[in-house]
Design a protein around this motif. Structure first.
Motif, PDB file in Angstrom:
ATOM      1  N   ALA A  52      -1.518   7.247  -7.515  1.00 49.10           N
ATOM      2  CA  ALA A  52      -0.286   6.443  -7.616  1.00 49.10           C
ATOM      3  C   ALA A  52       0.536   6.553  -6.332  1.00 49.10           C
ATOM      4  CB  ALA A  52       0.535   6.890  -8.827  1.00 49.10           C
ATOM      5  N   ALA A  53       0.574   7.751  -5.753  1.00 55.57           N
ATOM      6  CA  ALA A  53       1.334   7.947  -4.510  1.00 55.57           C
ATOM      7  C   ALA A  53       0.682   7.195  -3.356  1.00 55.57           C
ATOM      8  CB  ALA A  53       1.435   9.443  -4.185  1.00 55.57           C
ATOM      9  N   VAL A  54      -0.652   7.189  -3.331  1.00 55.02           N
ATOM     10  CA  VAL A  54      -1.374   6.459  -2.275  1.00 55.02           C
ATOM     11  C   VAL A  54      -1.095   4.960  -2.410  1.00 55.02           C
ATOM     12  CG1 VAL A  54      -3.654   5.873  -1.353  1.00 55.02           C
ATOM     13  CG2 VAL A  54      -3.164   8.230  -2.046  1.00 55.02           C
ATOM     14  N   ILE A  55      -1.134   4.445  -3.638  1.00 54.13           N
ATOM     15  CA  ILE A  55      -0.868   3.015  -3.880  1.00 54.13           C
ATOM     16  C   ILE A  55       0.562   2.664  -3.471  1.00 54.13           C
ATOM     17  CG2 ILE A  55      -0.551   1.304  -5.738  1.00 54.13           C
ATOM     18  CD1 ILE A  55      -3.023   2.765  -7.114  1.00 54.13           C
ATOM     19  N   GLU A  56       1.489   3.533  -3.829  1.00 54.64           N
ATOM     20  CA  GLU A  56       2.908   3.296  -3.482  1.00 54.64           C
ATOM     21  C   GLU A  56       3.088   3.251  -1.959  1.00 54.64           C
ATOM     22  OE1 GLU A  56       7.238   5.435  -4.208  1.00 54.64           O
ATOM     23  OE2 GLU A  56       5.564   6.014  -5.506  1.00 54.64           O
ATOM     24  N   PHE A  57       2.410   4.146  -1.252  1.00 54.28           N
ATOM     25  CA  PHE A  57       2.495   4.154   0.216  1.00 54.28           C
ATOM     26  C   PHE A  57       1.941   2.835   0.771  1.00 54.28           C
ATOM     27  CE2 PHE A  57       0.855   4.789   4.464  1.00 54.28           C
ATOM     28  CZ  PHE A  57       1.883   5.476   5.103  1.00 54.28           C
ATOM     29  N   VAL A  63      -0.109  -1.936   3.844  1.00 58.12           N
ATOM     30  CA  VAL A  63      -1.446  -1.495   4.272  1.00 58.12           C
ATOM     31  C   VAL A  63      -2.479  -2.557   3.886  1.00 58.12           C
ATOM     32  CG1 VAL A  63      -3.257   0.229   3.873  1.00 58.12           C
ATOM     33  CG2 VAL A  63      -0.889   0.966   4.205  1.00 58.12           C
ATOM     34  N   ASP A  64      -3.290  -2.974   4.862  1.00 58.06           N
ATOM     35  CA  ASP A  64      -4.309  -4.007   4.639  1.00 58.06           C
ATOM     36  C   ASP A  64      -5.660  -3.423   4.243  1.00 58.06           C
ATOM     37  OD1 ASP A  64      -2.725  -6.348   5.582  1.00 58.06           O
ATOM     38  OD2 ASP A  64      -2.734  -5.208   7.461  1.00 58.06           O
ATOM     39  N   LEU A  82      -7.285   1.387  -6.193  1.00 60.17           N
ATOM     40  CA  LEU A  82      -6.721   0.559  -5.122  1.00 60.17           C
ATOM     41  C   LEU A  82      -7.098  -0.910  -5.332  1.00 60.17           C
ATOM     42  CD1 LEU A  82      -7.441   2.983  -2.159  1.00 60.17           C
ATOM     43  CD2 LEU A  82      -5.165   2.177  -2.783  1.00 60.17           C
ATOM     44  N   ALA A  83      -8.362  -1.156  -5.657  1.00 59.17           N
ATOM     45  CA  ALA A  83      -8.834  -2.532  -5.862  1.00 59.17           C
ATOM     46  C   ALA A  83      -8.082  -3.204  -7.009  1.00 59.17           C
ATOM     47  CB  ALA A  83     -10.333  -2.545  -6.126  1.00 59.17           C
ATOM     48  N   ILE A  87      -5.620  -3.932  -3.264  1.00 59.09           N
ATOM     49  CA  ILE A  87      -5.652  -3.301  -1.940  1.00 59.09           C
ATOM     50  C   ILE A  87      -7.111  -3.070  -1.541  1.00 59.09           C
ATOM     51  CG2 ILE A  87      -4.960  -1.270  -0.583  1.00 59.09           C
ATOM     52  CD1 ILE A  87      -2.668  -0.970  -2.819  1.00 59.09           C
ATOM     53  N   LYS A  88      -7.509  -3.598  -0.393  1.00 60.17           N
ATOM     54  CA  LYS A  88      -8.889  -3.430   0.084  1.00 60.17           C
ATOM     55  C   LYS A  88      -9.151  -1.961   0.402  1.00 60.17           C
ATOM     56  CE  LYS A  88     -10.040  -7.708   2.567  1.00 60.17           C
ATOM     57  NZ  LYS A  88     -11.253  -8.289   2.017  1.00 60.17           N
TER      58      LYS A  88
END
Length: 425
Positions: A52-57, A63-64, A82-83, A87-88
């Motif tokens: 969740a923290a990675v997605i929020e960042f 982020v592409d 992520l997908a 998010i790729k």
């Protein structure tokens, strides 16, 4: 593009170095990174296990593309998460990552799709496993089924060794990774690493490499995550290369697709070149560490379009170009590795070492503190070099090693000895 790289080791430093060189990159972050990666990317204190923290960042920083370095977040399904958020991300899904996350899963796949590998059995208790080992005899290979940071494999030369390994695994030495054990035939031959980029449908080969797993010279001592590597290896001839693609890599990609779990990302095949031809002994689902370091040095093409083509299913029309010159890396590790090792020692002489012609130093386990580089892991530095021959690359790498002032560190002094002997003829 804005790119986020996940990981903190030598593999990730090599990836950061290569990604940062791409004209397609506007901004590169790495989480959590290390002291060397900080020269190529902005390091951010993100917990890679906190999806969740990675997605929020990613959302907050537009982020592409996310590039996942290590196996643990892949096995935990970070690419799926992520997908799901649009998010790729480069790397396999959680289900496809079972090729590394479960040794038994891979062996069953080989059995189903006729991929050459050693005979095996899976066990969930020590009694049956010991009975099987006694019936088979030694040498034999005992593996924890799950992820054990490259340390869950025992090549037992004797029955007592095999029985001790079985007991150790079922007694919890590797936690839940050892809840099931795979016992397989000992394959004799030459071990090589073979990498392919996959997009779920097809695969294109990357350069070959050879890793050195044992901690000490002459392949003595316990297995490690890898003490050095070089690329290309002279033992992967054109014929061997074609056999590995046709019999191992492509049937795996086709098999995973037919099972409804297509594999996208890097397929890293541990292959034994046996008298009967190449046989698979393990899969990893990410770049090898330290093989990634030598591959990145030799890759002439921009890596970013290749990563995108893998995600988007566009590899069939894709080609990668490589420098012909060999690359070699020597891992400098903290004394005591792969057992208990000392952290916190200062490392000097890195700038001087990097001045040796053809040398590039990637950090694996370092932190920066008060302007100094401090050892903070088991495998700490990857001293890499290129040369016209493997021998020249090796000489340059060791010249650089000898300029590094770190009394608590050690390395193998015989990396690529087989290739050096081959060059001597």
């Amino acid at each position: 593009m804005n790119i986020l790289l996940l990981g903190s080791g030598g593999r990730e430093h090599a990836l950061a170095w290569k990604i940062a060189a791409s004209p397609l990159v506007a901004k590169l972050w790495c989480a959590p990174g290390n002291a060397g990666i900080a020269r190529e990317a902005e390091c951010v204190a993100l917990d890679v296990a906190d999806h969740a923290a990675v997605i929020e960042f990613c959302r907050g920083h537009a982020v592409d593309l996310v590039v996942v370095g290590p196996e643990t977040p892949l096995a935990a399904g970070i690419v799926d998460d992520l997908a799901a958020e649009g998010i790729k991300a480069f790397g396999p899904s959680r289900q496809a990552a079972q090729l590394e996350g479960s040794k038994g899963f891979t062996k069953d796949l080989c059995s189903e799709f006729d991929i050459p590998t050693g005979a095996y059995r899976r066990f969930d208790n020590a009694k049956d496993a010991v009975a099987y080992v006694r019936a088979q005899g030694a040498p034999i290979v005992v593996k924890a089924d799950g992820l054990a940071a490259g340390k869950g494999v025992v090549v037992a030369q004797t029955l007592p060794e095999a029985e001790a390994a079985i007991a150790m695994m079922f007694e919890g030495a590797f936690g839940s990774a050892g809840a099931e054990v795979v016992i397989e035939e000992f394959l004799s031959g030459r071990e090589i690493s073979f990498f392919a980029l996959c997009d779920g449908e097809t695969a294109i080969p990357l350069a070959s490499a050879q890793d050195h797993k044992r901690v000490f010279d002459h392949d003595k001592g316990p297995n490690t995550g890898g003490m050095g590597a070089y690329s290309p290896t002279p033992f992967v001839t054109g014929e061997v290369h074609d056999q590995i693609m046709a019999r191992i890599i492509l049937p795996t990609v086709a098999g995973m697709k037919s099972r409804g779990t297509p594999f996208k990302g890097v397929l890293y095949a541990g292959v034994m070149l046996t008298a009967q031809g190449p046989k698979l002994f393990e899969y990893n689902v990410r770049f090898g560490d330290p093989e990634c370091q030598v591959l990145m040095l030799r890759m002439m093409s921009d890596i970013v379009p290749a990563l995108l083509a893998s995600i988007d299913g566009q590899l069939k029309n894709f080609d990668l170009r490589w420098y012909p010159d060999p690359a070699l890396t020597v891992v400098m590790a903290a004394k005591g590795y792969p057992g208990d090792y000392i952290k916190g020692a200062r490392i000097d002489g890195l700038d001087d070492a990097a001045k040796v012609e053809g040398v590039e130093i990637f950090h694996a386990g370092t932190v920066a503190k008060d302007g100094a580089i401090i050892a903070n892991g088991g495998r700490v530095l990857n001293v890499c070099a290129m040369g016209k021959t493997v021998t020249e690359a090796r000489d340059r790498a060791y010249q650089a090693v000898d300029r590094i002032k770190w009394p608590d560190g050690f390395c193998r002094r015989d990396i690529a000895w087989q290739a050096v002997e081959a060059e001597k003829g």
